[in-house]
Design a protein around this motif. Structure first.
Motif, PDB file in Angstrom:
ATOM      1  N   ILE A   3      48.318  42.638  26.261  1.00  0.00           N
ATOM      2  CA  ILE A   3      47.390  41.544  25.941  1.00  0.00           C
ATOM      3  C   ILE A   3      46.044  42.196  25.665  1.00  0.00           C
ATOM      4  O   ILE A   3      45.165  42.217  26.520  1.00  0.00           O
ATOM      5  CB  ILE A   3      47.293  40.531  27.098  1.00  0.00           C
ATOM      6  CG1 ILE A   3      48.694  40.128  27.578  1.00  0.00           C
ATOM      7  CG2 ILE A   3      46.522  39.281  26.667  1.00  0.00           C
ATOM      8  CD1 ILE A   3      48.690  39.293  28.856  1.00  0.00           C
ATOM      9  N   ILE A   4      45.882  42.750  24.468  1.00  0.00           N
ATOM     10  CA  ILE A   4      44.719  43.612  24.237  1.00  0.00           C
ATOM     11  C   ILE A   4      43.800  43.127  23.118  1.00  0.00           C
ATOM     12  O   ILE A   4      43.005  43.902  22.603  1.00  0.00           O
ATOM     13  CB  ILE A   4      45.151  45.061  23.937  1.00  0.00           C
ATOM     14  CG1 ILE A   4      46.111  45.124  22.736  1.00  0.00           C
ATOM     15  CG2 ILE A   4      45.783  45.694  25.158  1.00  0.00           C
ATOM     16  CD1 ILE A   4      46.400  46.525  22.264  1.00  0.00           C
ATOM     17  N   GLY A   5      43.871  41.863  22.755  1.00  0.00           N
ATOM     18  CA  GLY A   5      42.931  41.365  21.759  1.00  0.00           C
ATOM     19  C   GLY A   5      41.494  41.536  22.227  1.00  0.00           C
ATOM     20  O   GLY A   5      41.199  41.393  23.411  1.00  0.00           O
ATOM     21  N   THR A   6      40.596  41.845  21.316  1.00  0.00           N
ATOM     22  CA  THR A   6      39.188  42.056  21.672  1.00  0.00           C
ATOM     23  C   THR A   6      38.262  41.024  21.052  1.00  0.00           C
ATOM     24  O   THR A   6      37.049  41.118  21.190  1.00  0.00           O
ATOM     25  CB  THR A   6      38.736  43.465  21.229  1.00  0.00           C
ATOM     26  OG1 THR A   6      38.979  43.620  19.827  1.00  0.00           O
ATOM     27  CG2 THR A   6      39.496  44.540  21.994  1.00  0.00           C
ATOM     28  N   SER A   7      38.832  40.035  20.354  1.00  0.00           N
ATOM     29  CA  SER A   7      38.011  38.977  19.766  1.00  0.00           C
ATOM     30  C   SER A   7      38.848  37.707  19.663  1.00  0.00           C
ATOM     31  O   SER A   7      40.069  37.738  19.816  1.00  0.00           O
ATOM     32  CB  SER A   7      37.502  39.392  18.382  1.00  0.00           C
ATOM     33  OG  SER A   7      38.583  39.580  17.489  1.00  0.00           O
ATOM     34  N   ALA A   8      38.184  36.592  19.398  1.00  0.00           N
ATOM     35  CA  ALA A   8      38.890  35.317  19.334  1.00  0.00           C
ATOM     36  C   ALA A   8      39.745  35.202  18.073  1.00  0.00           C
ATOM     37  O   ALA A   8      40.878  34.727  18.117  1.00  0.00           O
ATOM     38  CB  ALA A   8      37.890  34.160  19.397  1.00  0.00           C
ATOM     39  N   GLU A   9      39.187  35.638  16.947  1.00  0.00           N
ATOM     40  CA  GLU A   9      39.895  35.505  15.683  1.00  0.00           C
ATOM     41  C   GLU A   9      40.853  36.673  15.465  1.00  0.00           C
ATOM     42  O   GLU A   9      40.687  37.747  16.034  1.00  0.00           O
ATOM     43  CB  GLU A   9      38.919  35.436  14.507  1.00  0.00           C
ATOM     44  CG  GLU A   9      38.139  34.143  14.419  1.00  0.00           C
ATOM     45  CD  GLU A   9      36.940  34.092  15.343  1.00  0.00           C
ATOM     46  OE1 GLU A   9      36.594  35.153  15.899  1.00  0.00           O
ATOM     47  OE2 GLU A   9      36.362  33.009  15.514  1.00  0.00           O
ATOM     48  N   THR A  10      41.861  36.444  14.629  1.00  0.00           N
ATOM     49  CA  THR A  10      42.793  37.496  14.257  1.00  0.00           C
ATOM     50  C   THR A  10      42.617  37.835  12.791  1.00  0.00           C
ATOM     51  O   THR A  10      42.327  36.970  11.964  1.00  0.00           O
ATOM     52  CB  THR A  10      44.250  37.062  14.490  1.00  0.00           C
ATOM     53  OG1 THR A  10      44.490  35.830  13.795  1.00  0.00           O
ATOM     54  CG2 THR A  10      44.540  36.883  15.959  1.00  0.00           C
TER      55      THR A  10
ATOM     56  N   GLU B 234      49.979  48.797  36.297  1.00  0.00           N
ATOM     57  CA  GLU B 234      48.982  47.743  36.124  1.00  0.00           C
ATOM     58  C   GLU B 234      49.236  46.996  34.825  1.00  0.00           C
ATOM     59  O   GLU B 234      49.728  47.568  33.853  1.00  0.00           O
ATOM     60  CB  GLU B 234      47.571  48.339  36.081  1.00  0.00           C
ATOM     61  CG  GLU B 234      47.132  49.001  37.362  1.00  0.00           C
ATOM     62  CD  GLU B 234      45.773  49.652  37.212  1.00  0.00           C
ATOM     63  OE1 GLU B 234      45.238  49.654  36.087  1.00  0.00           O
ATOM     64  OE2 GLU B 234      45.247  50.156  38.210  1.00  0.00           O
ATOM     65  N   ILE B 235      48.891  45.716  34.807  1.00  0.00           N
ATOM     66  CA  ILE B 235      49.037  44.931  33.589  1.00  0.00           C
ATOM     67  C   ILE B 235      48.154  45.518  32.489  1.00  0.00           C
ATOM     68  O   ILE B 235      47.026  45.959  32.747  1.00  0.00           O
ATOM     69  CB  ILE B 235      48.677  43.451  33.846  1.00  0.00           C
ATOM     70  CG1 ILE B 235      48.970  42.609  32.594  1.00  0.00           C
ATOM     71  CG2 ILE B 235      47.232  43.308  34.297  1.00  0.00           C
ATOM     72  CD1 ILE B 235      48.840  41.113  32.842  1.00  0.00           C
ATOM     73  N   CYS B 236      48.672  45.561  31.279  1.00  0.00           N
ATOM     74  CA  CYS B 236      47.894  46.055  30.142  1.00  0.00           C
ATOM     75  C   CYS B 236      47.184  44.862  29.498  1.00  0.00           C
ATOM     76  O   CYS B 236      47.765  44.130  28.703  1.00  0.00           O
ATOM     77  CB  CYS B 236      48.797  46.752  29.128  1.00  0.00           C
ATOM     78  SG  CYS B 236      47.868  47.559  27.805  1.00  0.00           S
ATOM     79  N   ILE B 237      45.932  44.685  29.874  1.00  0.00           N
ATOM     80  CA  ILE B 237      45.161  43.536  29.408  1.00  0.00           C
ATOM     81  C   ILE B 237      43.745  43.996  29.093  1.00  0.00           C
ATOM     82  O   ILE B 237      43.163  44.799  29.834  1.00  0.00           O
ATOM     83  CB  ILE B 237      45.172  42.402  30.465  1.00  0.00           C
ATOM     84  CG1 ILE B 237      44.480  41.148  29.932  1.00  0.00           C
ATOM     85  CG2 ILE B 237      44.591  42.867  31.785  1.00  0.00           C
ATOM     86  CD1 ILE B 237      44.687  39.930  30.823  1.00  0.00           C
TER      87      ILE B 237
ATOM     88  N   LEU C 130      46.003  36.547  20.731  1.00  0.00           N
ATOM     89  CA  LEU C 130      46.894  36.263  21.855  1.00  0.00           C
ATOM     90  C   LEU C 130      46.151  35.856  23.129  1.00  0.00           C
ATOM     91  O   LEU C 130      46.591  34.915  23.819  1.00  0.00           O
ATOM     92  CB  LEU C 130      47.786  37.490  22.113  1.00  0.00           C
ATOM     93  CG  LEU C 130      48.791  37.386  23.256  1.00  0.00           C
ATOM     94  CD1 LEU C 130      49.745  36.217  23.053  1.00  0.00           C
ATOM     95  CD2 LEU C 130      49.566  38.698  23.395  1.00  0.00           C
ATOM     96  N   PRO C 131      45.032  36.508  23.513  1.00  0.00           N
ATOM     97  CA  PRO C 131      44.350  36.085  24.739  1.00  0.00           C
ATOM     98  C   PRO C 131      43.963  34.616  24.775  1.00  0.00           C
ATOM     99  O   PRO C 131      43.964  34.004  25.853  1.00  0.00           O
ATOM    100  CB  PRO C 131      43.105  36.994  24.766  1.00  0.00           C
ATOM    101  CG  PRO C 131      43.540  38.230  24.066  1.00  0.00           C
ATOM    102  CD  PRO C 131      44.433  37.744  22.955  1.00  0.00           C
ATOM    103  N   LEU C 132      43.635  34.014  23.617  1.00  0.00           N
ATOM    104  CA  LEU C 132      43.265  32.605  23.610  1.00  0.00           C
ATOM    105  C   LEU C 132      44.443  31.714  23.969  1.00  0.00           C
ATOM    106  O   LEU C 132      44.282  30.709  24.683  1.00  0.00           O
ATOM    107  CB  LEU C 132      42.698  32.196  22.249  1.00  0.00           C
ATOM    108  CG  LEU C 132      41.168  32.308  22.138  1.00  0.00           C
ATOM    109  CD1 LEU C 132      40.750  33.758  22.024  1.00  0.00           C
ATOM    110  CD2 LEU C 132      40.643  31.496  20.979  1.00  0.00           C
TER     111      LEU C 132
END
Length: 374
Positions: A168-175, A114-117, A7-9
């Protein structure tokens, strides 16, 4: 192994398109997104961009494509609104060049608003937007998920104190799918790499992004591996590799499944959480009328609140029994496949992200969690 992009991408792609439109660049139907600390660029499709409010704001729209059938964010519509503001003469050094604003459908922390990111998502935005922001300005970036609040009802966000939408808590580019064998192989590979370094024999296994986020917040002074839902096969792999101690760190709504002998914890494969708690309550001789009330509830958090209203000491005793059962059942599971004396410790947190319970072995390792309220 790669299934899609996190999601972050897609948020970063939408934001970059909006900012470029705002500063006069022509629209393209994709953006190349830089990944922090990596050389590669990832092509992210952009649906549309446009100017509004007398051309002082720009809206970028993208649709997340994680590639995972069971992912709540697959095809999620993403809006980002970009606007520029002059740095005040009274404050010539703007401490925050990007002001990230949680719009409708974006999750916020219940206690702070606060935004959860995730840090990764923030780094991604800074990496791709800073060089586009004109000198003397800072960027206001509002993120909106039009269906975020509705979709969040199908997640466990509220259990972690996240309200109003999707985090928005992804920690890497790939899923990767937490139910996919690929995810298990990824965790096994990480464990193998970890053991080649200065490994002391102890490792923390956490389930999912929320558990990983909390473990990092706690400044756990041990190596951490996100295990997804493949807990059983991974602790067997740890035993085969002669790991001395595995600490299972997780939310009670996930780890309780291990107490019932369920070692692949994805909800699409097995649930049984309330049934397991009812069984443990009977063992602890909880009054029958309370056991019956427990059996009608839908979530473990509701069950905990009911027990605490009845008697806090009974609730603590039952969840302590749960923690011990997780340790014992996990040890028995591993020894079905490989004879080992590897320690398996359980440390459990609640919906307020407070560490609440440990098993007998887990109590020996709580000191590794520096920031806790145990």
């Amino acid at each position: 192994m790669k299934k899609g992009f996190s999601l972050p991408l897609w948020v970063a792609g939408s934001a970059k398109a909006a900012l470029k439109k705002l500063v006069g660049s022509s629209f393209e139907n994709y953006e190349l997104i830089k990944i922090p600390n990596e050389e590669k660029r990832i092509k992210i499709e952009i649906h549309s961009v446009g100017l509004f409010k007398d051309d002082s704001h720009a809206l970028g729209i993208s649709f997340a494509k994680s590639g995972l059938d069971l992912d709540i964010t697959q095809n999620l519509e993403i809006w980002t609104i970009a606007s520029l503001e002059k740095i005040s003469l009274n404050n010539p050094v703007q401490t925050n060049p990007i002001n990230i604003i949680p719009g409708s459908g974006v999750g916020i922390k219940e206690n702070t608003s606060e935004i959860c990111i995730s840090d990764f998502a923030k780094e991604l935005l800074y990496e791709n937007l800073l060089e586009i922001i004109p000198a003397g300005f800072y960027l206001n970036l509002e993120i909106i998920f039009p269906k975020g609040e509705f979709l969040a009802e199908r997640t466990s966000n509220k259990s972690f104190g996240i309200v109003a939408g999707l985090s928005i808590i992804g920690t890497s580019a790939e899923t990767y799918s937490s139910a996919s064998p690929d995810q298990l192989e990824e965790a096994k590979t990480k464990l193998s790499k970890l053991m080649k370094n200065d490994f002391k024999g102890k490792v923390v296994f956490v389930i999912g992004e929320n558990g990983l986020n909390l473990a990092k917040t706690c400044n756990v002074n041990l190596p951490i591996i996100k295990v997804g839902n493949w807990i059983g096969p991974l602790i067997v792999d740890a035993a085969i590799k002669n790991v001395k101690t595995v600490i299972l760190f997780g939310y009670h709504g996930k780890l309780i499944k291990l107490a019932g002998g369920i070692f692949h914890t994805h909800n699409h494969l097995a649930d049984g959480r309330i049934e397991i708690l009812v069984y443990l309550a009977v063992q602890e001789k909880v009054p029958p009328e309370i056991v019956v009330k427990l059996s009608y509830l839908n979530t473990l958090e509701d069950a905990l609140l009911l027990l605490e209203r009845f008697d806090k000491s009974t609730a603590e005793k039952l969840f302590k029994h749960l923690s011990n059962t997780i340790e014992k059942r996990s040890f028995a599971y591993v020894n079905r496949y490989v004879k080992t004396d590897m320690e398996i410790a359980a440390i459990i947190f609640d919906r307020k992200r407070e560490i609440r319970w440990t098993g007998t072995i887990g109590s020996d390792y709580i000191s590794y969690f520096q920031s806790n309220k145990f």
